[in-house]
Design a protein around this motif. Sequence first.
Motif, PDB file in Angstrom:
ATOM      1  N   GLU A   1     -46.872 -30.606  23.869  1.00 25.48           N
ATOM      2  CA  GLU A   1     -46.997 -31.596  24.945  1.00 25.48           C
ATOM      3  C   GLU A   1     -46.159 -32.828  24.644  1.00 25.48           C
ATOM      4  O   GLU A   1     -45.495 -33.369  25.534  1.00 25.48           O
ATOM      5  CB  GLU A   1     -48.460 -31.991  25.138  1.00 25.48           C
ATOM      6  CG  GLU A   1     -49.305 -30.922  25.796  1.00 25.48           C
ATOM      7  CD  GLU A   1     -50.778 -31.290  25.870  1.00 25.48           C
ATOM      8  OE1 GLU A   1     -51.146 -32.412  25.470  1.00 25.48           O
ATOM      9  OE2 GLU A   1     -51.556 -30.446  26.334  1.00 25.48           O
ATOM     10  N   LYS A   2     -46.187 -33.259  23.408  1.00 22.85           N
ATOM     11  CA  LYS A   2     -45.417 -34.435  23.016  1.00 22.85           C
ATOM     12  C   LYS A   2     -43.927 -34.163  23.195  1.00 22.85           C
ATOM     13  O   LYS A   2     -43.181 -35.021  23.688  1.00 22.85           O
ATOM     14  CB  LYS A   2     -45.740 -34.784  21.563  1.00 22.85           C
ATOM     15  CG  LYS A   2     -45.298 -36.147  21.140  1.00 22.85           C
ATOM     16  CD  LYS A   2     -45.808 -36.480  19.758  1.00 22.85           C
ATOM     17  CE  LYS A   2     -45.508 -37.899  19.371  1.00 22.85           C
ATOM     18  NZ  LYS A   2     -46.020 -38.235  18.047  1.00 22.85           N
TER      19      LYS A   2
ATOM     20  N   GLU B   1     -43.071 -34.192  26.880  1.00 26.45           N
ATOM     21  CA  GLU B   1     -42.996 -35.570  27.371  1.00 26.45           C
ATOM     22  C   GLU B   1     -41.682 -36.220  26.939  1.00 26.45           C
ATOM     23  O   GLU B   1     -41.045 -36.929  27.726  1.00 26.45           O
ATOM     24  CB  GLU B   1     -44.184 -36.374  26.844  1.00 26.45           C
ATOM     25  CG  GLU B   1     -45.508 -36.001  27.490  1.00 26.45           C
ATOM     26  CD  GLU B   1     -46.697 -36.716  26.870  1.00 26.45           C
ATOM     27  OE1 GLU B   1     -46.494 -37.547  25.948  1.00 26.45           O
ATOM     28  OE2 GLU B   1     -47.823 -36.437  27.286  1.00 26.45           O
ATOM     29  N   LYS B   2     -41.290 -35.969  25.701  1.00 23.91           N
ATOM     30  CA  LYS B   2     -40.043 -36.527  25.179  1.00 23.91           C
ATOM     31  C   LYS B   2     -38.853 -35.991  25.978  1.00 23.91           C
ATOM     32  O   LYS B   2     -37.969 -36.754  26.391  1.00 23.91           O
ATOM     33  CB  LYS B   2     -39.915 -36.121  23.710  1.00 23.91           C
ATOM     34  CG  LYS B   2     -39.201 -37.071  22.822  1.00 23.91           C
ATOM     35  CD  LYS B   2     -39.264 -36.522  21.396  1.00 23.91           C
ATOM     36  CE  LYS B   2     -38.763 -37.501  20.397  1.00 23.91           C
ATOM     37  NZ  LYS B   2     -38.784 -36.954  19.042  1.00 23.91           N
TER      38      LYS B   2
ATOM     39  N   LEU C   1     -38.905 -34.685  28.965  1.00 27.68           N
ATOM     40  CA  LEU C   1     -38.998 -35.164  30.339  1.00 27.68           C
ATOM     41  C   LEU C   1     -38.440 -36.580  30.458  1.00 27.68           C
ATOM     42  O   LEU C   1     -37.675 -36.887  31.381  1.00 27.68           O
ATOM     43  CB  LEU C   1     -40.444 -35.123  30.831  1.00 27.68           C
ATOM     44  CG  LEU C   1     -40.689 -35.570  32.257  1.00 27.68           C
ATOM     45  CD1 LEU C   1     -39.927 -34.696  33.237  1.00 27.68           C
ATOM     46  CD2 LEU C   1     -42.173 -35.548  32.569  1.00 27.68           C
ATOM     47  N   ALA C   2     -38.798 -37.441  29.519  1.00 28.31           N
ATOM     48  CA  ALA C   2     -38.292 -38.816  29.538  1.00 28.31           C
ATOM     49  C   ALA C   2     -36.766 -38.815  29.391  1.00 28.31           C
ATOM     50  O   ALA C   2     -36.068 -39.565  30.090  1.00 28.31           O
ATOM     51  CB  ALA C   2     -38.938 -39.622  28.421  1.00 28.31           C
TER      52      ALA C   2
END
Length: 159
Positions: free
Chosen positions: A92-93, A96-97, A99-100
């Motif tokens: 998940e992390k 998110e990374k 995606l950013a």
Amino acid sequence: MKTRLAFVAGAGVGYVLGARAGRGSYEKLKTQANNVWNDPKVQETVKTAQETISEKAPIVADKAKEAAATGAEKAKAKTEEVKENRAEAKAEKQVEKDLAKAEKQADKELAQAKKDAAKVEKKAEKQADKKAQKIADKAPADVVSDPAVDPNDEGPATA
């Protein structure tokens, strides 16, 4: 801490009383303990306890093995669960990374596309103005409208 203090105090009292009582009291106490130990009722109780322990030991051992196996299985399952949770959290992390990072790249590309669109629009306007000017230059004088003149007064030039 209280238990240590009580133990030390008890040991000290026992030492003092033992030292005062002397060897005679010790021997008397030892003889009484041997008499109690060698009493047939005590020996029968000891024998019964040993037999009970011998009978129950395999059962207790089996139950202990089962409990240990169950505990090991539960611990293994919990360990796997924790590993999965960690892996999910890590994934998940990373998502998110990523995606950013993708959003940042998309913002950059959007800004560049807007700049490029503005340039193309400006170029198209210039080309349209040039074409309009060429058309206006080629058109006969009476076809060209003058915004300063009333539309009803326009028309072919009359001399």
